[in-house]
Design a protein around this motif. Sequence first.
Motif, PDB file in Angstrom:
ATOM      1  N   ARG A   1      39.973 165.591  -4.147  1.00 47.66           N
ATOM      2  CA  ARG A   1      39.541 166.949  -3.786  1.00 47.66           C
ATOM      3  C   ARG A   1      38.963 167.038  -2.370  1.00 47.66           C
ATOM      4  N   GLY A   2      38.867 165.897  -1.687  1.00 50.78           N
ATOM      5  CA  GLY A   2      38.439 165.935  -0.285  1.00 50.78           C
ATOM      6  C   GLY A   2      36.981 165.617  -0.023  1.00 50.78           C
ATOM      7  N   VAL A   3      36.271 165.062  -0.991  1.00 49.78           N
ATOM      8  CA  VAL A   3      34.886 164.660  -0.756  1.00 49.78           C
ATOM      9  C   VAL A   3      34.905 163.374   0.076  1.00 49.78           C
ATOM     10  N   VAL A   4      34.066 163.307   1.097  1.00 51.43           N
ATOM     11  CA  VAL A   4      33.957 162.115   1.930  1.00 51.43           C
ATOM     12  C   VAL A   4      32.484 161.699   2.007  1.00 51.43           C
ATOM     13  N   VAL A   5      32.268 160.413   2.176  1.00 53.08           N
ATOM     14  CA  VAL A   5      30.907 159.880   2.269  1.00 53.08           C
ATOM     15  C   VAL A   5      30.715 159.284   3.652  1.00 53.08           C
ATOM     16  N   LYS A   6      29.575 159.613   4.264  1.00 53.47           N
ATOM     17  CA  LYS A   6      29.249 159.103   5.596  1.00 53.47           C
ATOM     18  C   LYS A   6      27.871 158.458   5.558  1.00 53.47           C
ATOM     19  N   GLU A   7      27.731 157.365   6.307  1.00 53.83           N
ATOM     20  CA  GLU A   7      26.385 156.833   6.523  1.00 53.83           C
ATOM     21  C   GLU A   7      25.787 157.618   7.678  1.00 53.83           C
ATOM     22  N   MET A   8      24.600 158.151   7.457  1.00 55.22           N
ATOM     23  CA  MET A   8      23.910 158.935   8.489  1.00 55.22           C
ATOM     24  C   MET A   8      22.442 158.527   8.531  1.00 55.22           C
ATOM     25  N   THR A   9      22.196 157.315   8.968  1.00 56.45           N
ATOM     26  CA  THR A   9      20.830 156.822   9.070  1.00 56.45           C
ATOM     27  C   THR A   9      20.271 157.256  10.420  1.00 56.45           C
ATOM     28  N   ASN A  10      20.020 158.549  10.517  1.00 58.88           N
ATOM     29  CA  ASN A  10      19.465 159.141  11.732  1.00 58.88           C
ATOM     30  C   ASN A  10      18.654 160.371  11.331  1.00 58.88           C
ATOM     31  N   ASP A  11      18.085 161.045  12.314  1.00 61.26           N
ATOM     32  CA  ASP A  11      17.230 162.197  12.008  1.00 61.26           C
ATOM     33  C   ASP A  11      17.990 163.314  11.286  1.00 61.26           C
ATOM     34  N   GLU A  12      19.225 163.549  11.682  1.00 62.76           N
ATOM     35  CA  GLU A  12      20.031 164.575  11.008  1.00 62.76           C
ATOM     36  C   GLU A  12      20.276 164.194   9.548  1.00 62.76           C
ATOM     37  N   GLY A  13      20.619 162.936   9.307  1.00 64.73           N
ATOM     38  CA  GLY A  13      20.837 162.460   7.946  1.00 64.73           C
ATOM     39  C   GLY A  13      19.575 162.561   7.107  1.00 64.73           C
ATOM     40  N   PHE A  14      18.434 162.213   7.700  1.00 69.07           N
ATOM     41  CA  PHE A  14      17.166 162.317   6.968  1.00 69.07           C
ATOM     42  C   PHE A  14      16.895 163.769   6.581  1.00 69.07           C
ATOM     43  N   LYS A  15      17.127 164.684   7.508  1.00 68.37           N
ATOM     44  CA  LYS A  15      16.893 166.110   7.235  1.00 68.37           C
ATOM     45  C   LYS A  15      17.750 166.589   6.062  1.00 68.37           C
ATOM     46  N   ILE A  16      19.015 166.181   6.043  1.00 70.39           N
ATOM     47  CA  ILE A  16      19.921 166.564   4.952  1.00 70.39           C
ATOM     48  C   ILE A  16      19.464 165.935   3.642  1.00 70.39           C
ATOM     49  N   PHE A  17      19.134 164.633   3.691  1.00 70.69           N
ATOM     50  CA  PHE A  17      18.666 163.946   2.481  1.00 70.69           C
ATOM     51  C   PHE A  17      17.444 164.644   1.901  1.00 70.69           C
ATOM     52  N   ILE A  18      16.442 164.917   2.731  1.00 68.40           N
ATOM     53  CA  ILE A  18      15.172 165.448   2.214  1.00 68.40           C
ATOM     54  C   ILE A  18      15.371 166.840   1.616  1.00 68.40           C
ATOM     55  N   GLU A  19      16.273 167.627   2.209  1.00 66.99           N
ATOM     56  CA  GLU A  19      16.557 168.957   1.658  1.00 66.99           C
ATOM     57  C   GLU A  19      17.184 168.833   0.270  1.00 66.99           C
ATOM     58  N   LEU A  20      18.156 167.944   0.131  1.00 66.43           N
ATOM     59  CA  LEU A  20      18.807 167.755  -1.169  1.00 66.43           C
ATOM     60  C   LEU A  20      17.854 167.117  -2.178  1.00 66.43           C
ATOM     61  N   TYR A  21      17.012 166.210  -1.716  1.00 65.99           N
ATOM     62  CA  TYR A  21      16.029 165.564  -2.589  1.00 65.99           C
ATOM     63  C   TYR A  21      15.097 166.603  -3.212  1.00 65.99           C
ATOM     64  N   PHE A  22      14.563 167.503  -2.385  1.00 66.60           N
ATOM     65  CA  PHE A  22      13.626 168.495  -2.917  1.00 66.60           C
ATOM     66  C   PHE A  22      14.317 169.589  -3.727  1.00 66.60           C
ATOM     67  N   LYS A  23      15.571 169.872  -3.449  1.00 70.03           N
ATOM     68  CA  LYS A  23      16.321 170.778  -4.324  1.00 70.03           C
ATOM     69  C   LYS A  23      16.426 170.158  -5.724  1.00 70.03           C
ATOM     70  N   THR A  24      16.657 168.854  -5.748  1.00 76.68           N
ATOM     71  CA  THR A  24      16.801 168.152  -7.026  1.00 76.68           C
ATOM     72  C   THR A  24      15.478 168.078  -7.776  1.00 76.68           C
ATOM     73  N   THR A  25      14.380 167.756  -7.084  1.00 78.81           N
ATOM     74  CA  THR A  25      13.089 167.681  -7.785  1.00 78.81           C
ATOM     75  C   THR A  25      12.727 169.035  -8.381  1.00 78.81           C
ATOM     76  N   LYS A  26      13.013 170.095  -7.646  1.00 79.23           N
ATOM     77  CA  LYS A  26      12.732 171.443  -8.164  1.00 79.23           C
ATOM     78  C   LYS A  26      13.612 171.747  -9.372  1.00 79.23           C
ATOM     79  N   ARG A  27      14.903 171.479  -9.255  1.00 75.02           N
ATOM     80  CA  ARG A  27      15.854 171.771 -10.333  1.00 75.02           C
ATOM     81  C   ARG A  27      15.548 170.950 -11.585  1.00 75.02           C
TER      82      ARG A  27
END
Length: 176
Positions: free
Chosen positions: A7-33
Motif C-alpha cells: 500500500r506504499g508505507v515506507v519507514v525512515k530513520e530520522m534521528t534528528n530534531d524533525e524526527g523527534f518532533k514527529i515522534f513526540i507528537e505521535l507518542y502523546f496522541k497515543t497516550t491520550k487515546r
Amino acid sequence: VGLAEKRGVVVKEMTNDEGFKIFIELYFKTTKRQGYKGHNKKYHHIIFEMLKDTMSHILIAYYQDKPLAAYHIFIFNDVLYYPYGGSSDEYKNLMASNLLMWEAIKFGKKAGCKLFDMWGSLPPDYDRSAPWSGFTRFKEGYGTEFSEFVGSYDVVLHSLFYRVYSVMYTIRKRVL
C-alpha cells in the motif's frame, strides 16, 4: 508487513530534531487515546539529546509523506530496546505499525544486535479483554518470549518523609 509495503508505507530513520518532533507528537496522541500518562516532553527531549549521537534512534512509518507511527529505540550492549512508540489514528488499515516493527527488527540486526527487548507486556496467562491485551498480542505476533524481571522497591531512609510521599502519591494517582 506485506500489506503495508504493497500500500506504499515506507519507514525512515530520522534521528534528528524533525524526527523527534514527529515522534513526540505521535507518542502523546497515543497516550491520550490509550488513556495513560507517559513521561513528559522534557523527559523525552533530555533522553533524545543526550543519546542521539550514540544509542538513540527514531524510526518513522510514512504513508504519502504523512507520519503514521514512530518508535524511539535504543541500542546498548548488542540489545535493541523498544520502550517508546506512538501512532496516528489515521490509516490504521495500512498496518504501518507492523511494518515499523519489522523494520526495527531489521535495523537491530544490521546494527549487530543479538536481542530485541520490546519492554513491557502482560504475563503469558493474561486476560484477553484486559487493558494492554492488544499491545501484548501485537508483540506476541513477532515470536516474543515473556521475561519477568524483579520489580522495583522503595528503600525507606526517613519514615516521616516516606509517609508524606505515600500520601501525596496516592492523591496524585486519584487525580490523574
